[in-house]
Design a protein around this motif. Sequence first.
Motif, PDB file in Angstrom:
ATOM      1  N   HIS A 157       0.928  -1.032   0.191  1.00  0.00           N
ATOM      2  CA  HIS A 157       0.056  -0.037   0.077  1.00  0.00           C
ATOM      3  C   HIS A 157       0.814   1.145   0.056  1.00  0.00           C
ATOM      4  O   HIS A 157       0.600   2.350  -0.788  1.00  0.00           O
ATOM      5  CB  HIS A 157      -0.841  -0.026   1.117  1.00  0.00           C
ATOM      6  CG  HIS A 157      -1.864   1.043   1.341  1.00  0.00           C
ATOM      7  ND1 HIS A 157      -3.323   1.127   0.877  1.00  0.00           N
ATOM      8  CD2 HIS A 157      -1.687   2.411   1.693  1.00  0.00           C
ATOM      9  CE1 HIS A 157      -3.696   2.368   1.230  1.00  0.00           C
ATOM     10  NE2 HIS A 157      -2.857   3.042   1.643  1.00  0.00           N
ATOM     11  N   GLU A 165       1.725   4.088  -2.745  1.00  0.00           N
ATOM     12  CA  GLU A 165       1.303   5.606  -2.491  1.00  0.00           C
ATOM     13  C   GLU A 165       2.558   6.536  -2.836  1.00  0.00           C
ATOM     14  O   GLU A 165       2.258   7.736  -3.460  1.00  0.00           O
ATOM     15  CB  GLU A 165       0.978   5.847  -1.047  1.00  0.00           C
ATOM     16  CG  GLU A 165      -0.509   5.451  -0.730  1.00  0.00           C
ATOM     17  CD  GLU A 165      -0.945   5.945   0.454  1.00  0.00           C
ATOM     18  OE1 GLU A 165      -0.080   6.231   1.345  1.00  0.00           O
ATOM     19  OE2 GLU A 165      -2.115   5.766   0.677  1.00  0.00           O
ATOM     20  N   HIS A 189      -4.741   7.426  -1.438  1.00  0.00           N
ATOM     21  CA  HIS A 189      -5.237   6.422  -0.680  1.00  0.00           C
ATOM     22  C   HIS A 189      -5.976   5.410  -1.329  1.00  0.00           C
ATOM     23  O   HIS A 189      -5.652   4.084  -1.151  1.00  0.00           O
ATOM     24  CB  HIS A 189      -5.688   6.916   0.670  1.00  0.00           C
ATOM     25  CG  HIS A 189      -6.099   5.789   1.681  1.00  0.00           C
ATOM     26  ND1 HIS A 189      -5.230   4.980   2.574  1.00  0.00           N
ATOM     27  CD2 HIS A 189      -7.416   5.205   1.987  1.00  0.00           C
ATOM     28  CE1 HIS A 189      -5.889   4.240   3.057  1.00  0.00           C
ATOM     29  NE2 HIS A 189      -6.894   4.264   2.821  1.00  0.00           N
ATOM     30  N   HIS A 209       2.500  10.089   3.253  1.00  0.00           N
ATOM     31  CA  HIS A 209       2.000  10.945   4.783  1.00  0.00           C
ATOM     32  C   HIS A 209       2.894  10.742   5.897  1.00  0.00           C
ATOM     33  O   HIS A 209       2.508  10.896   7.008  1.00  0.00           O
ATOM     34  CB  HIS A 209       0.711  10.168   4.677  1.00  0.00           C
ATOM     35  CG  HIS A 209      -0.206  10.086   3.798  1.00  0.00           C
ATOM     36  ND1 HIS A 209      -0.648   8.717   2.982  1.00  0.00           N
ATOM     37  CD2 HIS A 209      -0.915  10.928   2.925  1.00  0.00           C
ATOM     38  CE1 HIS A 209      -1.469   9.128   2.141  1.00  0.00           C
ATOM     39  NE2 HIS A 209      -1.565  10.326   2.068  1.00  0.00           N
TER      40      HIS A 209
HETATM   41 ZN   LIG Z   1      -2.988   4.889   2.410  1.00  0.00          ZN
END
Ligand SMILES: [Zn+2]
Length: 222
Positions: free
Chosen positions: A82, A86, A101, A131
Motif C-alpha cells: 500500500h 502511494e 489512498h 503521509h
Molecule cells: Zn493509504
Amino acid sequence: MNALLTTSAEENYLKAIFKIAEKEPGVVLTNALAAEMGTSAASATDMLKRLSDKQLVAYEKYRGVTLSETGNRLATALIRKHRLWEVFLVDKLGFAWDEVHDFAEQLEHIQGETLTERLDNFLGHPRFDPHGDPIPDAQGKWMRRTQTRLLTLSPGQRGIVTGVDDHSPTFLQYLAELGLSLGAELEVLERTAYDQSAKVRIGERETVLSEKVGQNLFVRII
Ligand SMILES: [Zn+2]
C-alpha cells in the motif's frame, strides 16, 4: 513461497486487525473490528471463522482475535505494498498526497512478490510514504520516527512536519493549502489555554491552528 490464497475482503480484515492492535496492543474485540470494517458483529464473526480456518488468526468466541505469525506477515506485506504504491503515485505519477489512498487500497491486493520488490527497487527503497508513515522492508521491519503531536509544542518551539494521524482528503488538502506538507517548518507563537488552539508561523505566514489539527499533525522538534 506463500501458496496461501486470500481474497481482498480477507486481506482487509487482516489489515484492520493489525491496525487496531497497533494502537492498542492485545486481543482485538470483535465489536471493535466490526466497527472498523463498518459491518455487523455477525459478519465480522463469520469472517474471523474463515481466517481462523486458514490459520491466519487465533480467534476465541466472546474474547476476540489476534493475528497468527502468518497473518501478521500478510498484514505487514499489505501495508508495505500500500505505502510503496502511494509513493509511486505521488512521486512518479504526480498525484497529490490526498488523492492516492483509494488507489493504493486497490493496488495493495495485486498478488506477486516480484512486483512489490521491483517497485521497491524502482523507487529506491523509500522508508516513508507520502503521509510520513513508515514502509516495512521485505523482512517486515520498519523505522520508527521520533515525532510528537504539534499539540505538545509550547510557544517558541519549532518543528518539522513528519506525518499525519488523520488521512482524510479534507485534512490533507487543508494542510496543503496552509503549506504544511512533509518537511515544512513551523513555529508555535502562542497557545490559547482555553481551547489549545495555536498561533503558528509557517514560512512568512501566521495562522491559527485548532486543537484538532494539533492532535493530528506529527512534528519533529528542532
Ligand atoms: Zn493509504
